[in-house]
Every structure is written in C-alpha cells, then in structure tokens.
Design an enzyme around this catalytic site. Structure first.
Site, PDB file in Angstrom:
ATOM      1  N   LEU A  89     -16.396  22.136 -22.539  1.00 52.59           N
ATOM      2  CA  LEU A  89     -17.157  22.259 -21.295  1.00 52.59           C
ATOM      3  C   LEU A  89     -17.460  23.720 -20.948  1.00 52.59           C
ATOM      4  O   LEU A  89     -16.675  24.619 -21.227  1.00 52.59           O
ATOM      5  CB  LEU A  89     -16.376  21.620 -20.141  1.00 52.59           C
ATOM      6  CG  LEU A  89     -16.025  20.144 -20.335  1.00 52.59           C
ATOM      7  CD1 LEU A  89     -15.315  19.601 -19.101  1.00 52.59           C
ATOM      8  CD2 LEU A  89     -17.262  19.309 -20.644  1.00 52.59           C
ATOM      9  N   HIS A  91     -21.923  22.068 -17.746  1.00 47.65           N
ATOM     10  CA  HIS A  91     -21.292  20.766 -17.463  1.00 47.65           C
ATOM     11  C   HIS A  91     -20.726  20.746 -16.047  1.00 47.65           C
ATOM     12  O   HIS A  91     -20.800  19.735 -15.345  1.00 47.65           O
ATOM     13  CB  HIS A  91     -20.136  20.503 -18.433  1.00 47.65           C
ATOM     14  CG  HIS A  91     -20.532  20.434 -19.875  1.00 47.65           C
ATOM     15  ND1 HIS A  91     -20.216  21.417 -20.779  1.00 47.65           N
ATOM     16  CD2 HIS A  91     -21.220  19.476 -20.555  1.00 47.65           C
ATOM     17  CE1 HIS A  91     -20.680  21.064 -21.970  1.00 47.65           C
ATOM     18  NE2 HIS A  91     -21.290  19.909 -21.869  1.00 47.65           N
TER      19      HIS A  91
END
Ligand code: PAF
Length: 287
Positions: free
Chosen positions: A33, A37
């Site tokens: 991530l 995100h």
C-alpha cells in the site's frame, strides 16, 4: 481493526458491521500500500460507515512472464497502515481460500469484451479477465454498498464499471463504483506499487512521463493534430531513457475507443511505457 483470512470469518464480521443497517465501502487492493491506496480508504470512510479493505495478490491477472512472484508482499505493514486510517476489517484470503484447488483449476472467468482488448489488454492478454473475475468474487464475498478504485488504472475502472452494469452487480442509478483521482509524487509521477522497482536513475527519468503527457494535452487542447503530438510524446519518452512505449493513445473516456481528433466528448490520454524492467502506466483527462 479485525483481519479475516477465511470466508466464514469475513461473512460473520461483515454481518456484524452491517447489524444496524450501516453501510460498507470496499477498497480492493493487492497490498504494497501507498498514499494512493490510503486516499481510497479515506474517501471510503467519508462515504460509508465502515471500510473493508482487501489485500490479495491475484494470480489470475498476471501473465506467465509477469511479476507475480516478485510482486511486493508486506501484509503486516499494510495492516498497520489500514488500521491507522480507520479501516474496520481487512480481508486477506490465502490463494487456496480464493481459488480452492488452485487458480489453474478455477473454471469461471468473466470477460468484458470491448473495453478489455485494447491498450493494456493488447500486451497483457487475459489480464482484465483475471481482474474482472476476482473483483466480481470480492463484490459477492463482501457485498459492499460502494467500492473504490483509483483512476490510475483507468482501463481497469472501465472494465469493472461495465461488468458491474452488465451483470447487475450494482443498482444502475446508484453511485456505487467510485473512481478516485490519481495521487502523484511531488514531481508528478503517478503513485504505484511498481515504482519501488525503479533504480534511482530510472526514477528520475520516470517523471518525464507525466510532464510529456501534460505537454501533449496542452497541444491537443490548443488544436494541434493528434497523431504527430502523440509521436512527439513517444519521442520525448524514448529520449528520456524509456526503452519502449506500448501505447500513447487519445481515447473516448467512456468506451476507450481511440480518437484521431479531439471531439466534444470527454477524452483521455492514456500511456503505457517501459523503463528498465518496469512498465509504467498513466492517464489524464483532455479538455
Ligand atoms: O488494482 C488492483 O490492485 C487490482 O487489480 C485489484 C482491483 C485489487 C484486483 O486484483
């Protein structure tokens, strides 16, 4: 934040979150991530009562010569980031939980024709079938009220929207599939889990991509011809150290059909180019 790694636990946990009629926003990811995100998670929190994020590196969307094994996996760090953003539930199934018996023996595949074949689909055959199939499974597993995807993967978003409409996965009038604008580094490079593969030299050169795209957009908006403008964009990338350009296309923002001239309909400039062993994609709206 709770973590579910089996469907039973997922379903029980989602049912608890929904107990008082509260809404659920799904943020599907393949992990590794980054700020892009987390922006999806924040947007989901604004729109829904609870956020469920999934982390699953989906084998069926990788081609035989692609980076499935090398794809970054860091579940603990991802979980910590999701928790600090207020995510309620992390859905992190194993490969076996997602594709019992193995992805090779999984027989159902969703193919969204029209939007899947061109652009990235041309150099990644079967990629969008893998994406559509796993996203359909995620929708069925979590049954979210809304789902959030980055505009960075613009063709993926078009495939998912088309699938959701065609298979009645969402109510036609509801805003249930939300495209969230691309998050960029300070020099304009679109954030991507694959940027970490870039050497220092290639990382610097990669910023040519958004710059050259903006220049091309300015020319097209100024009325200059599309084909020579796109050829100049490709030259700029090759001159900056990119090893190849898979496509640089002006397309209708809805159908993704290529446009030779900038029409009155919403248009998008989409580019995929390789630098070192990394393939970068980006897209921007035109006009
Ligand atoms: O965009 C991604 O990370 C993936 O393609 C998705 C939507 C999570 C499906 O595996």
């Amino acid at each position: 934040m709770q973590t579910a790694s089996t469907l039973d636990v997922l379903r029980t946990s989602v049912a608890k979150l929904r107990a008082d009629g509260e809404t659920i926003g799904l943020v599907p990811t393949m992990g590794a991530l980054h700020e892009g995100h987390l922006t999806l998670v924040r947007r989901a929190r604004e729109e829904c009562d609870h956020v469920v994020a999934s982390v699953f590196v989906n084998p069926t969307q990788f081609g035989p010569n692609e980076d499935l094994d090398a794809y970054p996996r860091q579940l603990e760090e991802d979980a910590a980031m999701l928790e600090s953003e207020g995510c309620a539930l992390l859905w992190a199934p194993s490969g076996e939980e997602m594709y019992p018996g193995g992805a090779e023996s999984f027989f159902t595949s969703i193919s969204v024709s029209g939007v899947s074949e061109g652009l990235c689909g041309a150099s990644r055959p079967g990629h969008f079938d893998g994406v559509a199939t796993v996203v359909c499974k995620l929708f069925n597993q979590v049954q979210p009220d809304m789902a959030f995807f980055g505009e960075k993967d613009f063709q993926q978003l078009a495939v998912i929207r088309t699938m959701a409409r065609d298979l009645d996965l969402v109510h036609p009038n509801a805003r249930q599939i939300i495209g969230v604008p691309t998050v960029r580094e300070a020099d304009g490079l679109a954030m991507s889990s694959r940027n970490r593969y870039l050497s220092e030299e290639h990382r610097l050169a990669a910023a040519t991509l958004p710059r050259a795209m903006q220049e091309a957009i300015a020319r097209i908006e100024d009325g200059q011809e599309v084909a020579p403008t796109l050829a100049a964009l490709e030259d700029a990338l090759l001159g900056a150290g990119f090893s190849g350009v898979d496509y640089a296309t002006l397309a209708d923002a809805r159908s993704l059909a290529p446009l030779d001239v900038k029409s009155t309909a919403a248009a998008r400039l989409l580019v995929a180019a390789r630098i070192g062993n990394t393939r970068l994609i980006d897209n921007m709206s035109v006009g």
